[in-house]
Design a protein around this motif. Structure first.
Motif, mmCIF file in Angstrom:
data_model
loop_
_atom_site.group_PDB
_atom_site.id
_atom_site.type_symbol
_atom_site.label_atom_id
_atom_site.label_comp_id
_atom_site.label_asym_id
_atom_site.label_seq_id
_atom_site.Cartn_x
_atom_site.Cartn_y
_atom_site.Cartn_z
ATOM 1 N N LEU A 58 98.907 24.438 30.412
ATOM 2 C CA LEU A 58 100.122 25.067 30.918
ATOM 3 C C LEU A 58 99.924 26.568 31.085
ATOM 4 C CD1 LEU A 58 103.137 24.752 31.627
ATOM 5 C CD2 LEU A 58 103.630 25.155 29.239
ATOM 6 N N THR A 59 99.289 27.208 30.132
ATOM 7 C CA THR A 59 99.051 28.640 30.203
ATOM 8 C C THR A 59 98.059 28.988 31.298
ATOM 9 O OG1 THR A 59 99.488 28.800 27.846
ATOM 10 C CG2 THR A 59 98.396 30.657 28.855
ATOM 11 N N SER A 60 97.028 28.169 31.468
ATOM 12 C CA SER A 60 96.068 28.451 32.546
ATOM 13 C C SER A 60 96.728 28.326 33.915
ATOM 14 C CB SER A 60 94.856 27.530 32.443
ATOM 15 O OG SER A 60 95.220 26.196 32.645
ATOM 16 N N SER A 61 97.601 27.358 34.094
ATOM 17 C CA SER A 61 98.331 27.234 35.357
ATOM 18 C C SER A 61 99.278 28.412 35.565
ATOM 19 C CB SER A 61 99.119 25.925 35.390
ATOM 20 O OG SER A 61 98.256 24.824 35.372
ATOM 21 N N MET A 62 99.920 28.845 34.484
ATOM 22 C CA MET A 62 100.838 29.985 34.597
ATOM 23 C C MET A 62 100.075 31.274 34.885
ATOM 24 S SD MET A 62 103.993 30.076 34.605
ATOM 25 C CE MET A 62 104.925 31.470 35.149
ATOM 26 N N SER A 129 101.347 19.303 33.598
ATOM 27 C CA SER A 129 101.715 19.412 35.011
ATOM 28 C C SER A 129 103.207 19.194 35.223
ATOM 29 C CB SER A 129 100.922 18.419 35.852
ATOM 30 O OG SER A 129 99.564 18.718 35.803
ATOM 31 N N VAL A 130 103.765 18.234 34.516
ATOM 32 C CA VAL A 130 105.204 17.992 34.626
ATOM 33 C C VAL A 130 105.993 19.185 34.093
ATOM 34 C CG1 VAL A 130 107.098 16.558 33.764
ATOM 35 C CG2 VAL A 130 105.003 15.483 34.571
ATOM 36 N N TYR A 131 105.595 19.694 32.942
ATOM 37 C CA TYR A 131 106.288 20.843 32.366
ATOM 38 C C TYR A 131 106.076 22.095 33.212
ATOM 39 C CZ TYR A 131 108.042 24.144 28.940
ATOM 40 O OH TYR A 131 108.754 25.127 28.322
ATOM 41 N N PHE A 132 104.890 22.253 33.780
ATOM 42 C CA PHE A 132 104.623 23.408 34.627
ATOM 43 C C PHE A 132 105.461 23.375 35.892
ATOM 44 C CE2 PHE A 132 102.258 25.390 38.122
ATOM 45 C CZ PHE A 132 102.315 26.696 37.676
ATOM 46 N N TYR A 136 107.476 26.498 36.889
ATOM 47 C CA TYR A 136 107.182 27.156 38.162
ATOM 48 C C TYR A 136 108.440 27.301 39.010
ATOM 49 C CZ TYR A 136 105.068 28.164 42.659
ATOM 50 O OH TYR A 136 104.740 28.752 43.855
ATOM 51 N N LYS A 137 109.271 26.291 38.995
ATOM 52 C CA LYS A 137 110.512 26.348 39.771
ATOM 53 C C LYS A 137 111.379 27.511 39.293
ATOM 54 C CE LYS A 137 114.475 23.573 41.065
ATOM 55 N NZ LYS A 137 115.203 22.336 40.833
ATOM 56 N N LYS A 138 111.466 27.679 37.999
ATOM 57 C CA LYS A 138 112.246 28.769 37.433
ATOM 58 C C LYS A 138 111.585 30.124 37.715
ATOM 59 C CE LYS A 138 114.080 30.274 32.986
ATOM 60 N NZ LYS A 138 114.086 29.975 31.554
ATOM 61 N N TYR A 139 110.256 30.197 37.613
ATOM 62 C CA TYR A 139 109.529 31.449 37.818
ATOM 63 C C TYR A 139 109.559 31.889 39.280
ATOM 64 C CZ TYR A 139 105.720 34.833 37.767
ATOM 65 O OH TYR A 139 104.981 35.975 37.905
ATOM 66 N N VAL A 145 110.108 34.257 48.781
ATOM 67 C CA VAL A 145 108.979 33.730 49.537
ATOM 68 C C VAL A 145 109.451 32.424 50.175
ATOM 69 C CG1 VAL A 145 106.596 32.921 49.361
ATOM 70 C CG2 VAL A 145 107.399 34.701 47.838
ATOM 71 N N ASP A 146 108.956 32.136 51.373
ATOM 72 C CA ASP A 146 109.382 30.908 52.024
ATOM 73 C C ASP A 146 108.823 29.674 51.314
ATOM 74 O OD1 ASP A 146 106.781 31.290 52.800
ATOM 75 O OD2 ASP A 146 107.079 30.514 54.827
ATOM 76 N N PHE A 147 109.325 28.534 51.680
ATOM 77 C CA PHE A 147 108.988 27.280 50.989
ATOM 78 C C PHE A 147 107.503 26.943 51.110
ATOM 79 C CE2 PHE A 147 108.513 22.652 50.981
ATOM 80 C CZ PHE A 147 108.964 22.397 49.696
ATOM 81 N N ASN A 148 106.906 27.171 52.277
ATOM 82 C CA ASN A 148 105.487 26.845 52.460
ATOM 83 C C ASN A 148 104.599 27.677 51.548
ATOM 84 O OD1 ASN A 148 106.099 24.950 54.395
ATOM 85 N ND2 ASN A 148 105.859 26.373 56.102
ATOM 86 N N ALA A 149 104.908 28.956 51.407
ATOM 87 C CA ALA A 149 104.104 29.805 50.517
ATOM 88 C C ALA A 149 104.276 29.380 49.060
ATOM 89 C CB ALA A 149 104.509 31.267 50.694
ATOM 90 N N LYS A 150 105.508 29.028 48.683
ATOM 91 C CA LYS A 150 105.729 28.550 47.310
ATOM 92 C C LYS A 150 104.970 27.254 47.056
ATOM 93 C CE LYS A 150 110.232 30.495 46.251
ATOM 94 N NZ LYS A 150 111.636 30.220 45.928
ATOM 95 N N ALA A 151 104.970 26.374 48.033
ATOM 96 C CA ALA A 151 104.269 25.091 47.875
ATOM 97 C C ALA A 151 102.760 25.303 47.772
ATOM 98 C CB ALA A 151 104.600 24.164 49.031
ATOM 99 N N MET A 152 102.209 26.196 48.590
ATOM 100 C CA MET A 152 100.773 26.477 48.525
ATOM 101 C C MET A 152 100.388 27.100 47.182
ATOM 102 S SD MET A 152 99.062 25.542 51.077
ATOM 103 C CE MET A 152 97.736 26.581 51.602
#
Length: 172
Positions: A58-62, A129-132, A136-139, A145-152
């Motif tokens: 989780l920390t590495s993903s963050m 991954s589920v917790y991230f 991520y949604k909250k962060y 930023v637009d949706f595509n950039a957030k998804a990437m």
């Protein structure tokens, strides 16, 4: 009343140190009793490795997310990853030492150790991954930023647990 400046750092320290201190001593106690050592050892390894790996992934993903969003506050993630790797290395070493020392005359093979490590890596990748996703949604709501950039950025951030789980499945 005690004032704690960085509560996340304190929580991560307890999450990492609990399995490192508790589970190896529990192994020593159970190796000396007449319980079913195969199932006990497998469950203990599975739980202890998973408890340490979830916050590590989780920390590495963050950390990757903070790099992608160019956030300057990464000190907690660096400490958490360093402490997590140190605790994980110690836990693997102490459990492997106990496995070699206490199972000398038994029918317990190293395959139980490898299987517990593989399954715990897969479980930790899934749970982190589920917790991230929720984190991520909250962060990402702080940034315009637009949706595509957030998804990437999300896909790049979750790439490490994904590659670890794929590698684990085929190698371990």
């Amino acid at each position: 009343m005690i004032k704690i400046e960085n509560i996340d750092s304190l929580k991560i320290s307890y999450i990492y140190f609990f399995p490192v201190v508790f589970f190896p001593f529990l192994n020593i106690y159970e190796f000396r009793t007449d319980t079913d050592i195969k199932s006990w050892f497998f469950r203990n390894l599975l739980v202890s490795f998973t408890v340490i790996l979830i916050p590590l992934f989780l920390t590495s993903s963050m950390l990757i997310t903070k790099f992608l969003y160019q956030d300057k506050n990464k000190a907690t993630e660096y400490r958490s990853i360093g402490l997590g790797l140190l605790c994980f290395t110690f836990l693997i070493g102490s459990n492997y030492y106990q496995f070699q020392k206490f199972t000398l005359g038994s029918t317990l093979s190293i395959d139980y150790y490898r299987m517990a490590l593989m399954v715990s890596l897969l479980i930790a990748c899934f749970i982190s991954s589920v917790y991230f996703t929720l984190k991520y949604k909250k962060y990402s709501q702080k940034y315009l930023v637009d949706f595509n950039a957030k998804a990437m950025k999300f896909m790049v951030s979750v790439a490490i647990p994904f590659f670890i789980s794929v590698t684990t499945f085929f190698i371990v």
